[in-house]
Design a protein around this motif. Structure first.
Motif, mmCIF file in Angstrom:
data_model
loop_
_atom_site.group_PDB
_atom_site.id
_atom_site.type_symbol
_atom_site.label_atom_id
_atom_site.label_comp_id
_atom_site.label_asym_id
_atom_site.label_seq_id
_atom_site.Cartn_x
_atom_site.Cartn_y
_atom_site.Cartn_z
ATOM 1 N N GLY A 1 -47.188 -20.548 8.400
ATOM 2 C CA GLY A 1 -47.199 -19.092 8.439
ATOM 3 C C GLY A 1 -47.705 -18.487 7.148
ATOM 4 N N TRP A 2 -47.234 -19.013 6.011
ATOM 5 C CA TRP A 2 -47.715 -18.492 4.732
ATOM 6 C C TRP A 2 -49.158 -18.907 4.463
ATOM 7 C CZ3 TRP A 2 -45.927 -14.437 2.876
ATOM 8 C CH2 TRP A 2 -44.590 -14.107 3.040
ATOM 9 N N GLY A 3 -49.513 -20.094 4.926
ATOM 10 C CA GLY A 3 -50.925 -20.457 4.844
ATOM 11 C C GLY A 3 -51.781 -19.504 5.647
ATOM 12 N N LEU A 4 -51.271 -19.097 6.817
ATOM 13 C CA LEU A 4 -51.977 -18.149 7.665
ATOM 14 C C LEU A 4 -52.208 -16.830 6.938
ATOM 15 C CD1 LEU A 4 -52.934 -16.795 10.311
ATOM 16 C CD2 LEU A 4 -50.534 -16.523 10.936
ATOM 17 N N VAL A 5 -51.168 -16.304 6.296
ATOM 18 C CA VAL A 5 -51.303 -15.030 5.585
ATOM 19 C C VAL A 5 -52.369 -15.118 4.503
ATOM 20 C CG1 VAL A 5 -50.101 -13.421 4.058
ATOM 21 C CG2 VAL A 5 -48.932 -14.330 6.069
ATOM 22 N N ILE A 6 -52.333 -16.206 3.731
ATOM 23 C CA ILE A 6 -53.284 -16.363 2.630
ATOM 24 C C ILE A 6 -54.701 -16.540 3.161
ATOM 25 C CG2 ILE A 6 -53.933 -17.850 0.690
ATOM 26 C CD1 ILE A 6 -50.879 -18.464 0.445
ATOM 27 N N ALA B 1 -50.012 -20.981 -7.585
ATOM 28 C CA ALA B 1 -49.888 -22.296 -8.227
ATOM 29 C C ALA B 1 -48.814 -22.287 -9.305
ATOM 30 C CB ALA B 1 -51.236 -22.711 -8.818
ATOM 31 N N THR B 2 -48.834 -21.286 -10.174
ATOM 32 C CA THR B 2 -47.839 -21.227 -11.251
ATOM 33 C C THR B 2 -46.434 -21.048 -10.706
ATOM 34 O OG1 THR B 2 -49.489 -20.226 -12.732
ATOM 35 C CG2 THR B 2 -47.173 -20.033 -13.371
ATOM 36 N N ILE C 1 -52.792 -25.097 -0.512
ATOM 37 C CA ILE C 1 -53.047 -23.663 -0.689
ATOM 38 C C ILE C 1 -53.818 -23.402 -1.979
ATOM 39 C CG2 ILE C 1 -51.940 -21.423 -1.027
ATOM 40 C CD1 ILE C 1 -49.735 -22.299 0.828
ATOM 41 N N ALA C 2 -53.439 -24.106 -3.058
ATOM 42 C CA ALA C 2 -54.150 -23.919 -4.323
ATOM 43 C C ALA C 2 -55.593 -24.402 -4.214
ATOM 44 C CB ALA C 2 -53.428 -24.668 -5.455
ATOM 45 N N LEU C 3 -55.805 -25.511 -3.490
ATOM 46 C CA LEU C 3 -57.170 -25.987 -3.285
ATOM 47 C C LEU C 3 -57.988 -24.954 -2.522
ATOM 48 C CD1 LEU C 3 -59.339 -28.186 -3.387
ATOM 49 C CD2 LEU C 3 -58.360 -29.147 -1.284
ATOM 50 N N PHE C 4 -57.376 -24.375 -1.493
ATOM 51 C CA PHE C 4 -58.084 -23.339 -0.743
ATOM 52 C C PHE C 4 -58.420 -22.153 -1.644
ATOM 53 C CE2 PHE C 4 -57.862 -19.404 1.787
ATOM 54 C CZ PHE C 4 -58.943 -19.623 2.627
ATOM 55 N N ALA C 5 -57.442 -21.717 -2.461
ATOM 56 C CA ALA C 5 -57.693 -20.596 -3.371
ATOM 57 C C ALA C 5 -58.782 -20.941 -4.387
ATOM 58 C CB ALA C 5 -56.405 -20.202 -4.089
ATOM 59 N N ALA C 6 -58.788 -22.186 -4.875
ATOM 60 C CA ALA C 6 -59.815 -22.600 -5.833
ATOM 61 C C ALA C 6 -61.201 -22.598 -5.191
ATOM 62 C CB ALA C 6 -59.485 -23.995 -6.373
#
Length: 448
Positions: A62-67, A296-297, A331-336
């Motif tokens: 769910g949180w992956g979905l939001v991001i 990430a932090t 999630i961090a990899l996706f954001a990167a």
């Protein structure tokens, strides 16, 4: 029919925009299908295992979905805004706003379907790996057969297509509602104030993130299973809230930095001017910086605090730690990836601007210094607000688990996240700008 032809023609002649959109949707769909496949797997599991898989798919997915939704919306909006002059020329040639809107939406739909189809194969292997990991960490019975079926494919494809269509519709409406003359005259300049709905949404999301932090400190005693879930949501919500506010934030920041930047020479003066007149486009680059730094932090420090507390049994603690690192890693990899993808798309879209600067006398080195200065300002602002987002999780969680607002963990984790952010941002800035320098100035300055 005309809109369909224009959509396919535009995709053929705008490979950079096509690749940027495709990459964003491909990685997003892969994450969504991976976690949605847990719902396929639970069909053959016992009731207790099925419950665990449902919780994992719902909470983490769910949180992956939001991001993913937010990042996809941001990328497509940026790419569509870059094409405002093109849309204005189409209107001046006789195309109606509805035809242009259908063209933009059609392009997004084609890219979304292609990205979803391509994401199926890697999602199958990622889903199997995730089920194996859950078994090895004791969350589910070891040896449970992973399934990948209709639920994963339909959810991944449906959500990605929905996000693409919503983003394209919003972006098309913003582009087509402007008059033809104004759009051509103001190409590359956008000083409009941030929309009221966006400001309201940002306020609601930020308040929700702060609410999670308050709940973490005041309601939980430090041993409830829900503590980590609620605490982690604080950084995610705060990061999304600051990202929504990024266009409005750049205005005051540009005003505050105007004097220091002017003292930095020509590149500083141009950066100050770009921050003032290109706020919306540059804000698109801030979004992945804030998300990456904040999520990430916040998550890494939360897990470090949990490890130091050491109140849970070793097997459970190791299981939770492994899963948290997997989640934050994905999630961090996706954001990167989104960070690099957004920066490259934004700078390649400015090929014409860089070509015109070279035609009036700027050297390639001067253009690169300008890009480097812009990147430095953006990464500093992004890290600042990403760090504030992380505080919404770190401080409350530290209070709940240790009684102190300042965790004992080393600052090395934070410095590592910041270093990665700086390298990714500045590296992609300079690399993308250097790529545009390969195009002859006359060709770039006249054709874009």
């Amino acid at each position: 029919m005309i809109a369909t032809k224009l959509a396919f023609s535009s995709l053929r002649h705008r490979p950079t925009g096509f690749v940027a959109s495709f990459v964003a949707m491909f990685f997003g769909t892969t994450i969504l299908m991976t976690f949605a496949s847990l719902l396929d797997t639970r069909a053959t599991a016992d009731p207790e295992t099925a419950k665990t898989l449902l919780i994992m798919a719902s909470v983490v997915g769910g949180w992956g979905l939001v991001i993913v939704l937010f990042a996809t919306l941001s990328t497509l909006s940026l790419l569509t805004r870059q094409r405002a002059p093109e849309m204005a020329l189409l209107k001046s040639a006789g195309a109606t706003p509805s035809q242009i809107g259908r063209m933009i939406v059609g392009e997004a739909a084609v890219v979304a379907v292609l990205a979803a189809a391509t994401a199926v194969v890697p999602s199958v292997f990622a889903g199997r790996w995730l089920v194996t990991l859950l078994g090895e960490t004791g969350r589910i019975p070891a040896g449970l057969e992973a399934r990948f079926g209709l639920i994963a494919v339909s959810m991944g494809t449906g959500i990605t297509l929905f996000a693409a269509l919503v983003a394209a519709t919003i972006a098309a409406r913003q582009v087509t509602r402007r008059g033809t003359t104004d759009a051509i005259r103001d190409a590359g300049i956008d000083t409009r104030p941030t929309g009221r709905l966006r400001m309201i949404a940002a306020g609601i999301v930020l308040a929700s993130g702060l609410g999670c932090g308050v709940l973490t400190m005041t309601v939980f005693t430090g041993t409830e299973p829900a503590l980590m879930a609620v605490g982690g949501q604080g950084a995610i919500l705060a990061a999304i809230g600051f990202a929504l506010l990024s266009p409005a934030l750049l205005g005051p920041i540009a005003a505050a930095l105007a004097a220091p930047l002017r003292r930095a020479g020509v590149s500083g003066q141009l950066t100050a001017a770009h921050l003032r007149v290109r706020g919306r486009q540059l804000a698109g680059v801030l979004v992945p910086i804030i998300l990456f730094t904040g999520i990430a932090t916040g998550t890494l420090y939360m897990q470090a605090i949990e490890n130091s507390a050491g109140t849970a049994p070793a097997t459970i603690a190791n299981s939770i730690e492994t899963l948290n690192y997997v989640v934050v890693g994905m999630i961090a990899l996706f954001a990167a990836v989104m960070l690099v993808n957004t920066v490259v798309a934004a700078l390649i879209g400015r090929r014409r601007e860089f070509g015109q600067q070279r035609l009036i006398g700027s050297t390639p080195a001067q253009v690169l210094r300008l890009v480097g200065t812009e990147g430095t300002v953006l990464v500093a602002v992004g890290v600042l607000f990403g760090s504030l987002s992380a505080v919404v999780t770190v401080v409350p969680y530290s209070v709940a688990r240790t009684g102190s607002p300042a965790p004992d963990e080393t600052i090395g984790v934070y410095l590592a996240v910041v270093a990665i952010t700086v390298v990714l941002t500045l590296g992609s800035h300079v690399g993308a700008a250097a790529k545009t320098m390969r195009t002859p100035a006359i060709q770039a300055g006249t054709r874009g």
